[in-house]
Design an enzyme around this catalytic site. Sequence first.
Site, PDB file in Angstrom:
ATOM      1  N   LYS A 114       0.821  -1.215   0.000  1.00 62.23           N
ATOM      2  CA  LYS A 114       0.000   0.000   0.000  1.00 62.23           C
ATOM      3  C   LYS A 114       0.853   1.263   0.000  1.00 62.23           C
ATOM      4  O   LYS A 114       0.491   2.252  -0.622  1.00 62.23           O
ATOM      5  CB  LYS A 114      -0.952   0.008   1.195  1.00 62.23           C
ATOM      6  CG  LYS A 114      -2.106  -0.956   0.991  1.00 62.23           C
ATOM      7  CD  LYS A 114      -3.277  -0.642   1.876  1.00 62.23           C
ATOM      8  CE  LYS A 114      -4.431  -1.572   1.538  1.00 62.23           C
ATOM      9  NZ  LYS A 114      -5.450  -1.646   2.553  1.00 62.23           N
ATOM     10  N   LYS A 197      -4.981  -9.818  -6.752  1.00 63.42           N
ATOM     11  CA  LYS A 197      -6.203  -9.966  -5.963  1.00 63.42           C
ATOM     12  C   LYS A 197      -7.295  -9.021  -6.460  1.00 63.42           C
ATOM     13  O   LYS A 197      -6.988  -7.887  -6.836  1.00 63.42           O
ATOM     14  CB  LYS A 197      -5.848  -9.626  -4.510  1.00 63.42           C
ATOM     15  CG  LYS A 197      -6.847 -10.008  -3.475  1.00 63.42           C
ATOM     16  CD  LYS A 197      -6.404  -9.507  -2.106  1.00 63.42           C
ATOM     17  CE  LYS A 197      -6.440  -7.992  -2.037  1.00 63.42           C
ATOM     18  NZ  LYS A 197      -6.278  -7.418  -0.708  1.00 63.42           N
ATOM     19  N   LYS A 200     -10.978  -3.386  -4.179  1.00 63.27           N
ATOM     20  CA  LYS A 200     -11.873  -2.231  -4.288  1.00 63.27           C
ATOM     21  C   LYS A 200     -11.171  -1.071  -4.992  1.00 63.27           C
ATOM     22  O   LYS A 200     -11.812  -0.222  -5.595  1.00 63.27           O
ATOM     23  CB  LYS A 200     -12.248  -1.737  -2.883  1.00 63.27           C
ATOM     24  CG  LYS A 200     -13.062  -2.680  -2.041  1.00 63.27           C
ATOM     25  CD  LYS A 200     -13.143  -2.091  -0.627  1.00 63.27           C
ATOM     26  CE  LYS A 200     -13.670  -3.079   0.379  1.00 63.27           C
ATOM     27  NZ  LYS A 200     -13.349  -2.721   1.761  1.00 63.27           N
TER      28      LYS A 200
HETATM   29  P1  TYM Z   1     -11.261  -5.169   3.644  1.00 64.35           P
HETATM   30  O1  TYM Z   1     -12.259  -4.076   3.865  1.00 64.35           O
HETATM   31  O2  TYM Z   1     -10.154  -4.926   2.686  1.00 64.35           O
HETATM   32  O3  TYM Z   1     -11.988  -6.498   3.185  1.00 64.35           O
HETATM   33  C1  TYM Z   1     -13.090  -7.022   3.895  1.00 64.35           C
HETATM   34  C2  TYM Z   1     -13.014  -8.537   3.898  1.00 64.35           C
HETATM   35  O4  TYM Z   1     -13.017  -9.023   2.552  1.00 64.35           O
HETATM   36  C3  TYM Z   1     -11.922  -9.906   2.352  1.00 64.35           C
HETATM   37  N1  TYM Z   1     -11.442  -9.758   0.970  1.00 64.35           N
HETATM   38  C4  TYM Z   1     -11.324 -10.759   0.112  1.00 64.35           C
HETATM   39  N2  TYM Z   1     -11.580 -12.076   0.219  1.00 64.35           N
HETATM   40  C5  TYM Z   1     -11.365 -12.852  -0.863  1.00 64.35           C
HETATM   41  N3  TYM Z   1     -10.907 -12.361  -2.060  1.00 64.35           N
HETATM   42  C6  TYM Z   1     -10.633 -11.055  -2.202  1.00 64.35           C
HETATM   43  N4  TYM Z   1     -10.208 -10.588  -3.367  1.00 64.35           N
HETATM   44  C7  TYM Z   1     -10.842 -10.188  -1.099  1.00 64.35           C
HETATM   45  N5  TYM Z   1     -10.681  -8.854  -0.898  1.00 64.35           N
HETATM   46  C8  TYM Z   1     -11.049  -8.615   0.374  1.00 64.35           C
HETATM   47  C9  TYM Z   1     -10.870  -9.462   3.363  1.00 64.35           C
HETATM   48  O5  TYM Z   1      -9.957 -10.502   3.652  1.00 64.35           O
HETATM   49  C10 TYM Z   1     -11.720  -9.075   4.541  1.00 64.35           C
HETATM   50  O6  TYM Z   1     -12.020 -10.200   5.326  1.00 64.35           O
HETATM   51  N6  TYM Z   1      -8.175  -4.966   7.544  1.00 64.35           N
HETATM   52  C11 TYM Z   1      -9.458  -5.469   7.110  1.00 64.35           C
HETATM   53  C12 TYM Z   1     -10.633  -4.977   7.950  1.00 64.35           C
HETATM   54  C13 TYM Z   1     -10.488  -5.135   9.426  1.00 64.35           C
HETATM   55  C14 TYM Z   1     -10.604  -6.363  10.146  1.00 64.35           C
HETATM   56  C15 TYM Z   1     -10.413  -6.010  11.517  1.00 64.35           C
HETATM   57  C16 TYM Z   1     -10.841  -7.669   9.775  1.00 64.35           C
HETATM   58  C17 TYM Z   1     -10.242  -4.161  10.339  1.00 64.35           C
HETATM   59  N7  TYM Z   1     -10.203  -4.668  11.567  1.00 64.35           N
HETATM   60  C18 TYM Z   1     -10.443  -6.981  12.536  1.00 64.35           C
HETATM   61  C19 TYM Z   1     -10.886  -8.639  10.781  1.00 64.35           C
HETATM   62  C20 TYM Z   1     -10.701  -8.284  12.127  1.00 64.35           C
HETATM   63  C21 TYM Z   1      -9.688  -5.012   5.686  1.00 64.35           C
HETATM   64  O7  TYM Z   1      -9.110  -4.068   5.228  1.00 64.35           O
HETATM   65  O8  TYM Z   1     -10.675  -5.665   5.052  1.00 64.35           O
END
Ligand code: TYM
Length: 343
Positions: A114, A197, A200
Amino acid sequence: MDSIFSGVQPTGNLHIGNYFGAIKNFVEIQRRENISKTYYCVVDLHTITVWQDPEQLKKETLETAASFIAAGIDPKKSIIFNQSRVSSHAELAWILNCICRIGWLNRMTQFKEKAGKNKEKASVGLYAYPVLMASDILSYKSNLVPVGDDQKQHLELARDIANKFNHDYKVEFFPEIKPLIFGSATRVMSLRDGQKKMSKSDESEFSRINLLDDKDTIRNKIKKAKTDSESIMGLEALEDNGEFKTDIVVQRPEAVNLLNILCAAENISKKEAVSMFSGKNFSDLKEGLSDSLISKIIPIGTEMKKMITDKKYLSSVLNTGAEVAEEDSKKNLLEIKNIIGFN
Ligand code: TYM
């Protein structure tokens, strides 16, 4: 009893990776037995590690909450709230910043990706991002965390932080954190490049299927998805355990990705998906996949669109969730302060 926590950033463009990798599993877990509480959080504090337009952030926060409910999370069973409303997350994050080692953060691959070449200009928040994640989970002493594969390293760090806290203060306070990474699409790849991957923030709209896409858009994006020049592989592409062989994943990432998405959408095994399309052309697979995604994703998108217009309802869900989360986390934070020696 297990306690579940997970979060999704309200950065817009929620896509099928977020759904199949995480949100669909949130719904499934909510139905399991032996779960004390399930906390599903819209992690707005995490989004401001890079600048966000304030009006847009408000809108995306409601939209993310809407996606949870539209996907099947029941606000009566699960605690749905946004992170900035519960002060313990930021407060415990400071304490955990003092537990976490700089060397541990230096290993985080997502920060490197990032921040890119301009590391010096990245915010301190972006660097400390995984500590806030640890704080999210530990604020509720949760032990199980359903996520996509890309969050695994962050959760290993959260586990290390919890263990070091217990060790340093000679307590057994925090539980062992375990990632729950399951389903056929734990890592959904970009439709334009099977090595990347689905994300968003990808500039290309054609790289992902959004939860708010309409039928024609879904069909068109799948039609344009990158493929290779061979026909769909046969059962010899699978290991005995039903997973794709590593060399197939390396040689034919796009084919594997489309089949994995189909498995997730249809709740079928890889063996079943491969058997259905073995020897056929990509156009057949794409047609089947489009139909499948349309039948699974359009109802969620339609429900989301309806819910987004009802801001009052969404705000009331978030308010109620925040009240419960505030109360639960405050209790834990008081104990943590006592362990540390704060009067
Ligand atoms: P975020 O907002 O990027 O994504 C949300 C969830 O979607 C999953 N994900 C995917 N799974 C499969 N294939 C993909 N291409 C893909 N893109 C995203 C992510 O693994 C996630 O589960 N840091 C985290 C949010 C967060 C969090 C937490 C998660 C903040 N605090 C505490 C668990 C526990 C994030 O940016 O997710």
